[in-house]
Scaffold this motif. Structure first.
Motif, short mmCIF file in Angstrom:
data_model
loop_
_atom_site.label_atom_id
_atom_site.label_comp_id
_atom_site.label_asym_id
_atom_site.label_seq_id
_atom_site.Cartn_x
_atom_site.Cartn_y
_atom_site.Cartn_z
N ARG A 1 0.80 -1.21 0.00
CA ARG A 1 0.00 0.00 0.00
C ARG A 1 0.85 1.28 0.00
NH1 ARG A 1 -5.37 -0.49 1.13
NH2 ARG A 1 -5.38 1.60 0.22
N LEU A 2 2.12 1.15 0.32
CA LEU A 2 2.98 2.32 0.39
C LEU A 2 4.32 2.01 -0.27
CD1 LEU A 2 3.56 5.20 1.45
CD2 LEU A 2 4.36 4.15 3.58
N LYS A 3 4.69 2.86 -1.22
CA LYS A 3 5.98 2.71 -1.90
C LYS A 3 6.76 4.01 -1.72
CE LYS A 3 4.29 -0.58 -5.36
NZ LYS A 3 4.14 -0.87 -6.80
N LEU A 4 7.97 3.88 -1.20
CA LEU A 4 8.83 5.04 -0.96
C LEU A 4 10.15 4.82 -1.68
CD1 LEU A 4 8.16 5.56 2.85
CD2 LEU A 4 7.09 6.76 0.95
N SER A 5 10.52 5.76 -2.51
CA SER A 5 11.76 5.64 -3.28
C SER A 5 12.95 6.10 -2.45
CB SER A 5 11.66 6.48 -4.55
OG SER A 5 11.45 7.85 -4.23
N PRO A 6 14.14 5.53 -2.71
CA PRO A 6 15.35 5.94 -1.98
C PRO A 6 15.68 7.41 -2.22
CG PRO A 6 15.70 3.88 -3.18
CD PRO A 6 14.40 4.44 -3.67
N CYS A 7 16.34 7.99 -1.26
CA CYS A 7 16.74 9.39 -1.37
C CYS A 7 17.81 9.56 -2.45
CB CYS A 7 17.27 9.89 -0.02
SG CYS A 7 17.76 11.62 -0.04
N PRO A 8 17.63 10.47 -3.40
CA PRO A 8 18.61 10.67 -4.46
C PRO A 8 19.77 11.56 -4.06
CG PRO A 8 16.76 12.13 -4.82
CD PRO A 8 16.44 11.32 -3.59
N CYS A 9 19.66 12.20 -2.90
CA CYS A 9 20.72 13.11 -2.43
C CYS A 9 21.96 12.30 -2.05
CB CYS A 9 20.21 13.92 -1.25
SG CYS A 9 21.39 15.11 -0.59
N ARG A 10 23.12 12.80 -2.39
CA ARG A 10 24.36 12.09 -2.07
C ARG A 10 24.58 12.01 -0.55
NH1 ARG A 10 27.79 10.91 -6.14
NH2 ARG A 10 27.37 11.84 -8.19
N GLN A 11 25.15 10.90 -0.12
CA GLN A 11 25.37 10.68 1.30
C GLN A 11 26.26 11.75 1.90
OE1 GLN A 11 23.83 8.29 3.22
NE2 GLN A 11 24.73 9.46 4.90
N ALA A 12 27.21 12.27 1.11
CA ALA A 12 28.13 13.30 1.61
C ALA A 12 27.36 14.54 2.07
CB ALA A 12 29.15 13.68 0.54
N VAL A 13 26.31 14.90 1.34
CA VAL A 13 25.51 16.07 1.71
C VAL A 13 24.65 15.75 2.92
CG1 VAL A 13 23.71 17.67 0.93
CG2 VAL A 13 25.54 16.98 -0.63
N LEU A 14 24.12 14.52 2.98
CA LEU A 14 23.36 14.11 4.17
C LEU A 14 24.25 14.12 5.41
CD1 LEU A 14 21.29 11.12 2.71
CD2 LEU A 14 20.46 13.41 3.28
N ASN A 15 25.52 13.75 5.23
CA ASN A 15 26.46 13.80 6.36
C ASN A 15 26.69 15.23 6.83
OD1 ASN A 15 26.75 11.02 6.29
ND2 ASN A 15 28.63 11.07 5.07
N LEU A 16 26.70 16.19 5.91
CA LEU A 16 26.85 17.60 6.29
C LEU A 16 25.65 18.07 7.11
CD1 LEU A 16 28.25 19.15 2.99
CD2 LEU A 16 29.51 18.67 5.10
N ILE A 17 24.46 17.56 6.75
CA ILE A 17 23.26 17.90 7.53
C ILE A 17 23.34 17.27 8.91
CG2 ILE A 17 20.75 17.62 7.65
CD1 ILE A 17 20.71 17.63 4.60
N LYS A 18 23.75 16.01 8.96
CA LYS A 18 23.87 15.31 10.24
C LYS A 18 24.88 15.99 11.15
CE LYS A 18 24.66 10.70 12.19
NZ LYS A 18 24.97 9.27 11.89
N ALA A 19 25.97 16.49 10.57
CA ALA A 19 27.02 17.16 11.35
C ALA A 19 26.65 18.61 11.67
CB ALA A 19 28.34 17.12 10.58
N GLN A 20 25.47 19.04 11.24
CA GLN A 20 24.96 20.39 11.47
C GLN A 20 25.78 21.46 10.77
OE1 GLN A 20 24.58 20.79 15.76
NE2 GLN A 20 22.74 19.53 15.80
#
Length: 223
Positions: free
Chosen positions: A100-119
């Motif tokens: 009933r629910l399909k969610l696609s993987p995030c296309p953003c590069r992990q390096a940018v996600l790491n910058l968000i995580k590191a604030q």
């Protein structure tokens, strides 16, 4: 003075036509209360929690189910890093209804996600219910010190991909929420569930299948 005798019947004693009449008379008995949808809201809250989205059951709105403009909406706070990780790992699938629910993987590069995580990159990612209507109003914004980034344009491109992905995910979740509510409503209004409630409450009917609760109340002695 006039005495009238009326035969009353339990649901199981009615013929098929009268049973169908009784079911129609009590069709919405299970959805008359203000909390019939609690299960669906709790399910959605649990799903969102597994995805890194903070919701409040008191801040979910909907209308339904068979008119133009019906839909759902919810307030929430989104952690895009946790959301991306959860979808990638598939942990949310243990909560959501299969298929009933399909969610696609995030296309953003992990390096940018790491910058968000590191604030290094701060963000706001929330949904807000509109004052009128039923849809999800998603507000997303990112900010950081451009002077410290030699690859500023690359980061901006990745953040735009992230914003577009968040829009898609939230829209899919809102559609899933509405479908869960609709499914529960239809289930509670189904013949079997209405019959279960009728029999559990020992309701009586006339031979034509009309509810006899008022007739029974007249036969009760005054307090």
């Amino acid at each position: 003075m006039k005495t009238i005798k009326i035969k009353l019947y339990e649901f199981s004693e009615l013929d098929k036509a009268a049973q169908q009449k009784a079911l129609e008379e009590w069709r919405y008995i299970n959805v008359d209360s203000d909390n019939w949808f609690d299960f669906s809201l709790e399910h959605f809250h649990t799903l969102c929690k597994a995805l890194g989205i903070a919701t409040d059951s008191d801040k979910i709105s909907f209308s339904g189910f068979y008119s133009q403009g019906d839909g759902s909406s919810f307030d929430s706070e989104i952690d895009p890093v946790v959301l991306a990780k959860s979808i990638a790992q598939g942990t949310w699938e243990e909560v959501a209804s299969i298929g009933r629910l399909k969610l696609s993987p995030c296309p953003c590069r992990q390096a940018v996600l790491n910058l968000i995580k590191a604030q290094f990159i701060d963000y706001t990612a929330v949904t807000k219910r509109p004052s009128n209507g039923n849809w999800v109003n998603l507000e997303v914004d990112f900010w950081y010190d451009h002077n410290q980034c030699s690859n500023y344009q690359h980061i901006e491109n990745q953040l735009n991909l992230l914003k577009q992905w968040l829009t898609t995910v939230i829209a899919a979740l809102n559609q899933y929420l509405y479908r869960c509510l609709e499914d529960e409503y239809e289930y509670l209004c189904s013949n079997q569930e209405v019959q279960n409630t009728i029999e559990a409450n020992n309701y009586f009917f006339t031979g034509e299948g009309k509810p006899a609760d008022y007739i029974l109340s007249l036969s009760m002695p005054n307090p």
